[in-house]
Design a protein around this motif. Sequence first.
Motif, mmCIF file in Angstrom:
data_model
loop_
_atom_site.group_PDB
_atom_site.id
_atom_site.type_symbol
_atom_site.label_atom_id
_atom_site.label_comp_id
_atom_site.label_asym_id
_atom_site.label_seq_id
_atom_site.Cartn_x
_atom_site.Cartn_y
_atom_site.Cartn_z
ATOM 1 N N ALA A 352 120.919 39.977 34.141
ATOM 2 C CA ALA A 352 121.353 38.785 34.862
ATOM 3 C C ALA A 352 120.166 37.918 35.274
ATOM 4 O O ALA A 352 120.199 36.685 35.139
ATOM 5 N N TYR A 353 119.102 38.538 35.776
ATOM 6 C CA TYR A 353 117.940 37.762 36.213
ATOM 7 C C TYR A 353 117.234 37.104 35.033
ATOM 8 O O TYR A 353 116.771 35.967 35.132
ATOM 9 N N VAL A 354 117.138 37.811 33.917
ATOM 10 C CA VAL A 354 116.512 37.220 32.734
ATOM 11 C C VAL A 354 117.349 36.052 32.226
ATOM 12 O O VAL A 354 116.828 34.976 31.894
ATOM 13 N N GLU A 355 118.650 36.230 32.169
ATOM 14 C CA GLU A 355 119.522 35.157 31.677
ATOM 15 C C GLU A 355 119.474 33.927 32.578
ATOM 16 O O GLU A 355 119.627 32.799 32.116
ATOM 17 N N ALA A 356 119.286 34.129 33.859
ATOM 18 C CA ALA A 356 119.213 33.006 34.798
ATOM 19 C C ALA A 356 117.837 32.366 34.825
ATOM 20 O O ALA A 356 117.619 31.378 35.549
#
Length: 609
Positions: A352-356
């Motif tokens: 999630a953090y990478v995608e954001a």
Amino acid sequence: MDDPIETQFLVVGAGPAGISLACFLTMYGLKGLVIASSPGTSDTPRAHITNAAAIGTCFSVRCFRDLGIEKELVKAANAGSSIMHVRWCASLAGEEFGRVYAWGNGPDRKEDYDNASPCKHCDLPQAVLEPILVRHAAHHGFPTRFSTKLLHFIEEQNTAGTTKIVATVRDELSKYEYRIRTKYLFGADGGRSAVAAQLGLPMVVNPGGTMMMNILVKADLSHLMEFRQGNIHWIMQPDRAQVDDFGPVTVARMVKTWDEWVFSLAHIAQDPKLAHLDWDAYVPRIKASIGDDTPVEVLHVSKFYINETYAETYSKGNVFCLGDAVHRHPPSRGLGSNTCIQDAYNLAWKIAYVEAGQASPKLLDTYSVERQPVGADVVLTTNQTLRNNFPLWADLGLAPPAPPGVTPPAPAPLAELASRSDAAGDARRQALRDHMATVAGEFNGLGTEMGQLYGRGGAVYLDDEDAAFQPTGDESDQHYAGSTYPGRRLPHAWLNTAVPRSAISTIDLAGHGAFVLLTGRHGEAWKDAAAAVGAALKVPIRAYSIGYRQDWEDVYFSWDKIREVEEPGAILVRPDRFVAWRAKRVLDGGLSACEEKLTTVMKAVLGFN
């Protein structure tokens, strides 16, 4: 073939690992697709003990606490801690050889378990858990397509140079084949994982492989359970192998109190075709295990293998494997699904953090670095605890399993336990007590459940630590001592407000998709730094002060005992509730120094350094 279906996230497998991952990803507003070759959710109980690490972390209850479904899961579970016993007996209706408390139910262990987590262990069969999670995922943008088999997948690059994964799947009802294009592929497809096989993940496979039969039955045994309560019953019948074709040991596991059970047994022939026998062929053995004339209805028959297998790495590129796809072991100890769920919880926040854009893609490399040692340890220790049962079997008149070509020593007759009144009889009864105490550790492995340590190479910052982690107190496989050392779980302590209301745990301050910084009186610089750094990096960092007349009161002064930093120090906690970093005190230089340090730490943890 038609144009591919487009999705960002494709999860293969709707068991505890896959469907949990889907649920955890929805916490961040992410949507995707789950496919499963099975026609629906599990039709047999399979896993059933959810530990403190998963619901909050208690079937992995701690993790599910983040989803807001803990109460629903606990309500669906078999009620009461009194069922947390393990027994050894001649039959369910017959003589008992001994019993042990399990999963923190014993009076000498309740305090340990209560201090470890706000969540309680619960007995929640997989067949009950999965539909709840499938429904939650679907309602939040992650539907499941059952009867859909992954055939193979390839990587392709578009004209912009972006790599995508194209999976070819088959609808098992219509036999129609189609493609799904995705940025991420997650292999949670069990012990015969097609994803792990195509990736060629290196596997460590130790000898084992005994085939066991699981017989799910309807049998009302409430008349037997008043004085024999327990969710696991080892039925030891040394002479049974001379009567039928099954081994002398049967394990009866309660599924629903007290009228649905699974009986696990090994057939001497070890023929996989036995799973297709007429179900009524198993009834005589089940009745012998019960020991009275209770009516028995066989609901399902399946097989599983005693494995000792784990992957050496869990991912390649944007393909990640989790759960039984990368660690396979016996069901003893209740760690299987719990480990699967915690794989998913670790991976979800990083994706999630990478995608954001809040973390570097390098953060994803820490998934395998952190979870692979945990999976390998669970596989090895679970198999060893199973082998620890063998001396106890010999005490009860059974020859323990032996390697091929090796004849085990003949055990002394079971009757001698009661009949011999000499020194040899006393020694044998003492051996039974000693071996049962050893085996009790299998069912009270709090240290194994809660004591993971993520080290260098993971998403932790260790440069400010003076020494390597050293366990405190009596921490061991069976005992857990909380610590705020980076890479350890955030310890549990009860908190409240100055005017008391419903208490919460330190665990409840963390999680929920955000980093959390905990400090105390005179730690205002850390709170201000968290706000500034979070805004600069566009990463959520919540900050709380714990102490007298602070944001939260240390109700029993237990946080003071386990925080391991000074009151104005800081403890940074990741979204999965593991400690990322800590500072003993406010730094010289005040707010500017604290901001600079926290920026350095956050960038390192998120993979930007």
